[in-house]
Scaffold this active site. Structure first.
Site, PDB file in Angstrom:
ATOM      1  CD  GLU A  77      -3.103  -0.599   0.064  1.00  0.00           C
ATOM      2  OE1 GLU A  77      -3.475   0.582  -0.039  1.00  0.00           O
ATOM      3  OE2 GLU A  77      -3.504  -1.502  -0.693  1.00  0.00           O
ATOM      4  CB  SER A 117     -46.767 -35.217  25.682  1.00  0.00           C
ATOM      5  OG  SER A 117     -47.885 -35.747  24.995  1.00  0.00           O
TER       6      SER A 117
END
Length: 759
Positions: free
Chosen positions: A149, A415
């Site tokens: 960069e 249940s």
């Protein structure tokens, strides 16, 4: 004479310049009688050559003059251009706040969420990761970023004239904008203070801010700020977030090849993300490695080794079931500490080891049986006696679906809701030894059949719950009233709205796995309802405590004797009932549940140490293929609980209730209903779970037998013809419950027969 003098032609002399007379006459070479000598001709030629050379010299002096004038005017233009540029800088600089007021803005707060043993669960917030010092992170990261960069980062003053000139030439020759020429300092200035707009004003301000940054901070400080704030794609800001996102590790542990990949992302974070295009990310990483070798950052050997590393393939989203926990924590934070204004650390109650075990169990069962049984999702919640959530899995894969089925999906419990029915009956005076006639029953237009139409006559409540008999649960709901069942469920921890109708006996009202599991906790801890929580403590980065869960006193919601009776009955579910596959070498109890057509399958069970609920099903509500609570849910529960209790001293379940001895009805003599397919029911009614074939013995399980001195018969109890718990011999009015017991669903008052019988 005068005319002759005037008409005379005057000769011209050698070497003298020829000039026309006033009349315009002159002597040429052709007019001479005797030509000039060769010497004279040679001299003439020499003179011409000299004249020619003088002409060429003049030409050279003319070109030099043109060049001089060109340089001059270029210099003039540069001066005026500089003045114009200075004017532009002054103009746009004047629009900025005074430099004395400039300061580095605070980094977006990071929320570090950790497990009970300090392991990282997730980083959340805008940054998605904590700040890492330059000396802490892998040295390959800053080296790779500088190489690709801004290779002159440590030598320029914030602006790189050489790089800027190179970028301009490249852009002009290429005919399009391909390079920006911005330094890392300029990029940081843009990220900290400016918008990404490509305007002259923003560029000028970027340059001014870059110069200010270089003046105020060292190169290492600038690089550290840049690496902790720059965007790396896929929602990751800063190297720590990116390292966690793509490699599942801290930036401290990143390798050379991984550092090259991170540095390569800065050119186009979204486009080059390995979560989107792994091949493009790898190609860019190779360019970074070449730049590092060219700059002398790495050796040829390191370069070759890094090139041979496999390409990184990142999931398209954050993965891992712990992210369901992180989402829940983020939802709770505003209520606990308000807005987050700085980095904080959230200490949770979750055990990361148990969390991973739970996730592995859910995923393994779906991977092995999902296609065959049409199962695509599962959820698991585990809570200790203090209400601390130790594990929560909200689905098969967080990366493909962030919807949390554990805390947000409301499904019919089937249940698994029956314990609240039986609890309400026990609180109304019944006992596990109370006998009911398991026979066909009709309530209005609803007939809650047992699976396969099988009925077993006179059974104890303990056996009815263990075998999950629908007719008995419906009878008890009619006896105590649906309102009493709803009240009991809410008191225990159910928060969802429940419909107070008769079918609630079979779990037709929807609940979440988290609340259903939490409602079983009082059975495990002796009758107390703790505050279910995920967060233990919240602190700032420097250790200041913002919130701490002090625990407090949990209210008692169920009497100790009822706890003992419920635990005695629900132990039978694991011992002889529908959840035999869940049994392991700890005293345990629980209840299975299967909604109509196997759309939902549950098992919620507990020891004196942990309460764990498991659910399997499909998001679209499509039926599974004969999956019951006693199958996949019981298996997942067993795997998780065995691992969770490894090395933990065995503790008995709370309660000391024991059945009254009898020798006539033995629960094991009554076969359990085959509930691989739940029975037909009214709208939203549910069926039962299929029992497993084998189990391990549970320590000290009490025998559940019934009194036989005065056997209970079918009687007209409170006008409903239900079995009485009275010890007195009663006249038989109906061999089975009556055919029509409809009417208002009001809470039943205890009859004189109940009082006499102690039921």
């Amino acid at each position: 004479m005068a005319n002759r003098r005037d008409s005379r032609i005057e000769p011209s002399f050698e070497g003298a310049p020829r000039a026309k007379s006033s009349e315009g006459f002159s002597v040429s070479e052709e007019d001479r009688v005797v030509p000039r000598s060769r010497k004279s001709t040679a001299k003439g030629k020499s003179a011409k050559a000299k004249a020619s050379r003088r002409g060429r010299g003049g030409s050279r002096r003319g070109l030099l003059g043109i060049a001089t004038r060109l340089v001059y005017w270029c210099f003039v233009l540069c001066i005026w251009g500089g003045i114009a540029a200075a004017g532009i800088v002054v103009y746009y600089g004047a629009k900025m706040p005074a430099a004395t007021t400039w300061s580095i803005p605070d980094r977006a707060p990071n929320i570090k969420i950790v497990s009970v043993d300090g392991g990282l669960i997730a980083n959340r917030g805008m940054s998605g990761g904590e700040a890492v010092g330059l000396h802490e992170m892998s040295p390959y990261i800053p080296q790779a970023v500088v190489a690709i960069e801004d290779r002159r980062f440590y030598s320029h003053f914030g602006i790189d004239p050489i790089g800027l000139s190179r970028a301009m030439v490249t852009n002009v020759l290429g005919g399009h904008f391909s390079q920006g020429g911005s330094t890392l300092t300029q990029q940081l200035a843009k990220n900290l203070f400016l918008t990404p707009d490509r305007t002259l004003e923003r560029k000028v301000q970027e340059v001014l801010l870059a110069l200010w940054l270089e003046h105020k901070h060292s190169k290492d400080q600038i690089l550290e700020m840049y690496l902790n704030r720059v965007y790396f794609g896929s929602g990751a800001y800063g190297v720590e977030a990116a390292s966690r996102r793509y490699f599942g590790k801290s930036a401290r542990d990143v390798s050379l090849s991984e550092a090259a990949l991170l540095a390569g992302l800065l050119k186009a974070p979204s486009k080059l993300s390995p979560a989107r295009d792994p091949k493009a990310a790898e190609e860019r990483a190779q360019l970074v490695l070449a730049a590092m070798r060219e700059e002398g950052k790495i050796s040829d050997k390191e370069y070759k080794v890094a090139l041979s590393a496999p390409a990184t393939r990142a999931p398209s989203y954050w993965t891992g079931s712990e992210n369901y926990v992180a989402d829940t924590v983020m939802e709770e934070l505003p209520d606990l500490i308000g807005d987050v204004r700085g980095d904080i650390i959230v200490d949770t109650t979750v055990d990361l080891t148990l969390q991973k075990l739970a996730e592995q169990s859910i995923r393994r069962l779906i991977d092995e049986s999902g296609k065959k049984l049409n199962v695509t999702q599962g959820a698991l919640v585990s809570i200790d006696d203090s209400g601390a959530v130790r594990a929560m899995v909200g689905g098969y894969d967080y990366s493909t679906s962030q919807f949390d089925r554990a805390s947000e999906a409301r499904r019919q419990p089937g249940s698994a809701f029956k314990p609240f029915v039986y609890m309400a009956a026990l609180e109304a005076g019944r006992t596990p030894d109370s006998v009911r006639n398991d026979a066909p029953i009709k309530i209005g237009k609803w007939t809650p059949d047992n699976y396969g139409g099988k009925y077993y006559g006179k059974v104890t409540l303990a056996t009815a719950l263990a075998k999950s008999l629908n007719s008995v649960a419906a009878q008890l709901t009619m006896e105590v009233g649906p309102d009493a069942v709803v009240e009991a469920a809410h008191r225990m921890g159910i928060q969802s709205d429940l419909q107070a109708n008769t079918s609630i006996a079979l779990g037709t009202s929807e609940v979440t796995p988290l609340e259903l599991t939490s409602a079983y906790v009082p059975f495990a801890n002796g009758g107390y309802k703790p505050d279910v929580h995920f967060i233990r403590r919240i602190t700032t980065g420097d250790g200041k405590v913002l919130y701490e869960n002090s625990g407090g006193s949990a209210p008692r919601v169920i009497k100790a004797d009822v706890v003992g009776m419920m635990n005695s009955m629900m132990t039978g579910t694991v011992e002889i009932g529908t959840a035999k596959k869940a049994a392991f070498n700890w005293p345990s109890a629980g209840k299975t549940g299967t909604s109509q057509n196997s759309r939902d399958a549950w098992f919620v069970g507990y020891t004196a140490n942990l309460t764990t609920g498991v659910w399997f099903g499909n998001d679209d509500g499509s039926p599974m293929k004969k999956v019951t609570g006693g199958a996949l849910p019981a298996q997942a529960w067993h795997e998780f609980m065995v691992a969770a209790h490894e090395g933990v001293p065995v503790r008995p379940l709370p309660g000391t209730w024991k059945s009254t001895p009898s020798d006539t009805i033995v629960p094991d003599e009554i076969p359990s209903a085959d509930a691989s397919q739940p029975p037909p029911a009214p709208p939203a009614a549910v069926g039962q779970s299929q029992p497993a074939a084998q189990s391990q013995p549970v320590a000290q399980a009490p025998a559940r037998q019934v009194r036989t001195t005065r056997p209970a018969e079918t009687v007209d109890a409170a006008g409903f013809g239900m079995p009485s718990d009275s010890g007195e011999t009663a006249s038989i009015k109906h061999p089975v419950p009556p055919g029509n017991v409809g009417g208002p669903t009001k809470k039943r008052r205890t009859s004189i027969l109940d009082i006499l019988g102690g039921g």
